[in-house]
Design a protein around this motif. Structure first.
Motif, PDB file in Angstrom:
ATOM      1  N   GLY A  68       0.814  -1.208   0.000  1.00 28.19           N
ATOM      2  CA  GLY A  68       0.000   0.000   0.000  1.00 28.19           C
ATOM      3  C   GLY A  68       0.844   1.253   0.000  1.00 28.19           C
ATOM      4  N   ALA A  69       1.958   1.225   0.713  1.00 30.66           N
ATOM      5  CA  ALA A  69       2.850   2.386   0.763  1.00 30.66           C
ATOM      6  C   ALA A  69       3.451   2.692  -0.610  1.00 30.66           C
ATOM      7  CB  ALA A  69       3.964   2.149   1.784  1.00 30.66           C
ATOM      8  N   PHE A  70       3.575   1.670  -1.459  1.00 36.55           N
ATOM      9  CA  PHE A  70       4.121   1.855  -2.797  1.00 36.55           C
ATOM     10  C   PHE A  70       3.026   1.908  -3.860  1.00 36.55           C
ATOM     11  CE2 PHE A  70       7.817   0.215  -0.517  1.00 36.55           C
ATOM     12  CZ  PHE A  70       8.762   1.147  -0.909  1.00 36.55           C
ATOM     13  N   ASP A  71       1.791   2.145  -3.429  1.00 32.68           N
ATOM     14  CA  ASP A  71       0.642   2.275  -4.331  1.00 32.68           C
ATOM     15  C   ASP A  71       0.414   1.053  -5.211  1.00 32.68           C
ATOM     16  OD1 ASP A  71      -0.136   4.796  -3.400  1.00 32.68           O
ATOM     17  OD2 ASP A  71       1.326   5.785  -4.700  1.00 32.68           O
ATOM     18  N   LEU A  72       0.775  -0.102  -4.728  1.00 34.44           N
ATOM     19  CA  LEU A  72       0.504  -1.340  -5.447  1.00 34.44           C
ATOM     20  C   LEU A  72      -0.995  -1.639  -5.320  1.00 34.44           C
ATOM     21  CD1 LEU A  72       1.744  -3.872  -6.859  1.00 34.44           C
ATOM     22  CD2 LEU A  72       1.872  -4.900  -4.594  1.00 34.44           C
ATOM     23  N   PRO A  73      -1.677  -1.895  -6.423  1.00 33.47           N
ATOM     24  CA  PRO A  73      -3.093  -2.246  -6.323  1.00 33.47           C
ATOM     25  C   PRO A  73      -3.228  -3.602  -5.628  1.00 33.47           C
ATOM     26  CG  PRO A  73      -2.441  -1.925  -8.634  1.00 33.47           C
ATOM     27  CD  PRO A  73      -1.214  -1.853  -7.796  1.00 33.47           C
ATOM     28  N   LEU A  74      -3.807  -3.583  -4.442  1.00 29.49           N
ATOM     29  CA  LEU A  74      -3.920  -4.853  -3.721  1.00 29.49           C
ATOM     30  C   LEU A  74      -5.171  -4.935  -2.885  1.00 29.49           C
ATOM     31  CD1 LEU A  74      -2.961  -4.593  -0.453  1.00 29.49           C
ATOM     32  CD2 LEU A  74      -0.813  -4.221  -1.571  1.00 29.49           C
ATOM     33  N   GLY A  75      -5.505  -6.167  -2.568  1.00 27.44           N
ATOM     34  CA  GLY A  75      -6.623  -6.469  -1.692  1.00 27.44           C
ATOM     35  C   GLY A  75      -6.160  -7.489  -0.673  1.00 27.44           C
ATOM     36  N   MET A  76      -6.957  -7.634   0.373  1.00 27.97           N
ATOM     37  CA  MET A  76      -6.611  -8.589   1.420  1.00 27.97           C
ATOM     38  C   MET A  76      -7.855  -9.400   1.755  1.00 27.97           C
ATOM     39  SD  MET A  76      -4.321  -7.883   4.697  1.00 27.97           S
ATOM     40  CE  MET A  76      -3.672  -9.246   5.631  1.00 27.97           C
TER      41      MET A  76
ATOM     42  N   THR B 281      -4.305  -5.241  16.081  1.00 26.78           N
ATOM     43  CA  THR B 281      -5.391  -4.312  15.801  1.00 26.78           C
ATOM     44  C   THR B 281      -4.896  -3.019  15.171  1.00 26.78           C
ATOM     45  OG1 THR B 281      -6.667  -5.250  17.617  1.00 26.78           O
ATOM     46  CG2 THR B 281      -7.362  -3.100  16.816  1.00 26.78           C
ATOM     47  N   ALA B 282      -3.818  -2.445  15.685  1.00 28.60           N
ATOM     48  CA  ALA B 282      -3.290  -1.190  15.133  1.00 28.60           C
ATOM     49  C   ALA B 282      -2.863  -1.380  13.678  1.00 28.60           C
ATOM     50  CB  ALA B 282      -2.123  -0.683  15.972  1.00 28.60           C
ATOM     51  N   ASN B 283      -2.238  -2.512  13.361  1.00 34.33           N
ATOM     52  CA  ASN B 283      -1.834  -2.789  11.981  1.00 34.33           C
ATOM     53  C   ASN B 283      -3.060  -2.920  11.079  1.00 34.33           C
ATOM     54  OD1 ASN B 283       0.387  -3.603  13.771  1.00 34.33           O
ATOM     55  ND2 ASN B 283       1.402  -4.210  11.880  1.00 34.33           N
ATOM     56  N   LEU B 284      -4.080  -3.604  11.565  1.00 32.02           N
ATOM     57  CA  LEU B 284      -5.311  -3.761  10.786  1.00 32.02           C
ATOM     58  C   LEU B 284      -5.951  -2.405  10.514  1.00 32.02           C
ATOM     59  CD1 LEU B 284      -6.910  -6.865  12.532  1.00 32.02           C
ATOM     60  CD2 LEU B 284      -6.225  -6.720  10.137  1.00 32.02           C
ATOM     61  N   GLN B 285      -6.022  -1.580  11.530  1.00 28.32           N
ATOM     62  CA  GLN B 285      -6.660  -0.280  11.375  1.00 28.32           C
ATOM     63  C   GLN B 285      -5.846   0.656  10.495  1.00 28.32           C
ATOM     64  OE1 GLN B 285      -7.348   0.738  15.489  1.00 28.32           O
ATOM     65  NE2 GLN B 285      -9.296  -0.349  15.512  1.00 28.32           N
ATOM     66  N   ALA B 286      -4.560   0.394  10.327  1.00 26.49           N
ATOM     67  CA  ALA B 286      -3.710   1.218   9.464  1.00 26.49           C
ATOM     68  C   ALA B 286      -3.870   0.869   7.983  1.00 26.49           C
ATOM     69  CB  ALA B 286      -2.249   1.062   9.873  1.00 26.49           C
ATOM     70  N   LEU B 287      -4.442  -0.273   7.671  1.00 28.60           N
ATOM     71  CA  LEU B 287      -4.548  -0.690   6.272  1.00 28.60           C
ATOM     72  C   LEU B 287      -5.194   0.383   5.378  1.00 28.60           C
ATOM     73  CD1 LEU B 287      -5.465  -4.463   6.714  1.00 28.60           C
ATOM     74  CD2 LEU B 287      -3.352  -3.548   5.750  1.00 28.60           C
ATOM     75  N   PRO B 288      -6.366   0.931   5.737  1.00 29.03           N
ATOM     76  CA  PRO B 288      -6.953   1.965   4.866  1.00 29.03           C
ATOM     77  C   PRO B 288      -6.074   3.211   4.734  1.00 29.03           C
ATOM     78  CG  PRO B 288      -8.612   1.089   6.358  1.00 29.03           C
ATOM     79  CD  PRO B 288      -7.282   0.556   6.814  1.00 29.03           C
ATOM     80  N   MET B 289      -5.330   3.560   5.765  1.00 26.17           N
ATOM     81  CA  MET B 289      -4.451   4.727   5.690  1.00 26.17           C
ATOM     82  C   MET B 289      -3.311   4.516   4.697  1.00 26.17           C
ATOM     83  SD  MET B 289      -4.226   6.078   9.613  1.00 26.17           S
ATOM     84  CE  MET B 289      -4.103   4.493  10.423  1.00 26.17           C
TER      85      MET B 289
ATOM     86  N   GLU C  82      -9.485  -2.559  -0.095  1.00 24.81           N
ATOM     87  CA  GLU C  82     -10.242  -3.723  -0.535  1.00 24.81           C
ATOM     88  C   GLU C  82      -9.996  -4.856   0.456  1.00 24.81           C
ATOM     89  OE1 GLU C  82     -11.213  -4.475  -4.786  1.00 24.81           O
ATOM     90  OE2 GLU C  82      -9.183  -3.654  -5.014  1.00 24.81           O
ATOM     91  N   LEU C  83     -10.867  -4.945   1.446  1.00 26.30           N
ATOM     92  CA  LEU C  83     -10.754  -5.957   2.494  1.00 26.30           C
ATOM     93  C   LEU C  83     -11.941  -6.895   2.399  1.00 26.30           C
ATOM     94  CD1 LEU C  83      -9.719  -3.577   5.408  1.00 26.30           C
ATOM     95  CD2 LEU C  83      -8.221  -4.948   3.956  1.00 26.30           C
ATOM     96  N   PHE C  84     -11.632  -8.190   2.424  1.00 25.72           N
ATOM     97  CA  PHE C  84     -12.660  -9.205   2.230  1.00 25.72           C
ATOM     98  C   PHE C  84     -12.549 -10.273   3.308  1.00 25.72           C
ATOM     99  CE2 PHE C  84     -11.129  -7.548  -1.803  1.00 25.72           C
ATOM    100  CZ  PHE C  84     -12.297  -7.070  -2.380  1.00 25.72           C
ATOM    101  N   ALA C  85     -13.669 -10.910   3.594  1.00 23.23           N
ATOM    102  CA  ALA C  85     -13.674 -12.049   4.515  1.00 23.23           C
ATOM    103  C   ALA C  85     -14.581 -13.120   3.934  1.00 23.23           C
ATOM    104  CB  ALA C  85     -14.160 -11.635   5.899  1.00 23.23           C
ATOM    105  N   CYS C  86     -14.199 -14.347   4.149  1.00 21.11           N
ATOM    106  CA  CYS C  86     -14.992 -15.489   3.708  1.00 21.11           C
ATOM    107  C   CYS C  86     -16.179 -15.658   4.660  1.00 21.11           C
ATOM    108  CB  CYS C  86     -14.123 -16.734   3.700  1.00 21.11           C
ATOM    109  SG  CYS C  86     -15.041 -18.250   3.369  1.00 21.11           S
ATOM    110  N   GLY C  87     -17.375 -15.580   4.128  1.00 21.99           N
ATOM    111  CA  GLY C  87     -18.574 -15.726   4.951  1.00 21.99           C
ATOM    112  C   GLY C  87     -18.648 -17.081   5.626  1.00 21.99           C
ATOM    113  N   HIS C  88     -18.270 -18.109   4.902  1.00 26.39           N
ATOM    114  CA  HIS C  88     -18.277 -19.468   5.451  1.00 26.39           C
ATOM    115  C   HIS C  88     -17.312 -19.580   6.635  1.00 26.39           C
ATOM    116  CE1 HIS C  88     -19.003 -23.781   5.251  1.00 26.39           C
ATOM    117  NE2 HIS C  88     -17.702 -23.985   5.277  1.00 26.39           N
ATOM    118  N   SER C  89     -16.137 -18.973   6.508  1.00 28.88           N
ATOM    119  CA  SER C  89     -15.140 -19.003   7.589  1.00 28.88           C
ATOM    120  C   SER C  89     -15.657 -18.270   8.826  1.00 28.88           C
ATOM    121  CB  SER C  89     -13.826 -18.364   7.136  1.00 28.88           C
ATOM    122  OG  SER C  89     -13.241 -19.092   6.085  1.00 28.88           O
ATOM    123  N   LEU C  90     -16.305 -17.121   8.613  1.00 29.91           N
ATOM    124  CA  LEU C  90     -16.870 -16.376   9.742  1.00 29.91           C
ATOM    125  C   LEU C  90     -17.927 -17.206  10.470  1.00 29.91           C
ATOM    126  CD1 LEU C  90     -17.295 -12.862   8.085  1.00 29.91           C
ATOM    127  CD2 LEU C  90     -15.713 -13.437   9.939  1.00 29.91           C
TER     128      LEU C  90
END
Length: 119
Positions: free
Chosen positions: A30-38, A63-71, A76-84
């Motif tokens: 993200g810091a290098f503007d690479l188009p990515l999702g997680m 938690t702090a690392n997770l919350q920094a992702l949008p910054m 583009e953050l996704f979760a598997c519904g079945h896993s949840l």
């Protein structure tokens, strides 16, 4: 043109270094503007659970690392519904807003990215 990258995080935050490594890759990309999702899959969805106490296991809180992702441009953050569901997690009570995907949407998501890294 930069190639897009999907990072699939499959490990619980307390099961070893993989969860932190996946987040580090996402933040660096993200810091290098690479188009990515997680994508959080299998036990990786536990990273999104609220109210964790990793200090009891002598682990660092992600938690702090997770919350920094949008910054860092990782929106583009996704979760598997079945896993949840299998792990008793409610998508409305997660630390981050994620798009919950079914199996068909997961396959389409993975096909959309040029490269996929699984940790």
């Amino acid at each position: 043109m930069a190639r897009s990258l999907l990072i699939i995080s499959r490990q619980a935050p307390w099961s070893g270094p993989s969860a932190r490594e996946a987040l580090d890759i996402a933040l660096a990309g993200g810091a290098f503007d690479l188009p990515l999702g997680m994508l959080f899959l299998d036990d990786g969805v536990f990273q999104l659970a609220a109210g964790q106490h990793p200090d009891a296991l002598q682990q660092k809180n992600l938690t702090a690392n997770l919350q920094a992702l949008p910054m860092f441009g990782v929106e583009e953050l996704f979760a598997c519904g079945h896993s949840l569901t299998r792990r008793g997690l409610d998508s409305s009570a997660l630390e981050l807003p994620v798009e919950v995907l079914d199996d068909t949407a997961l396959a389409a998501l993975i096909a959309r990215f040029d490269q996929v890294v699984t940790l």
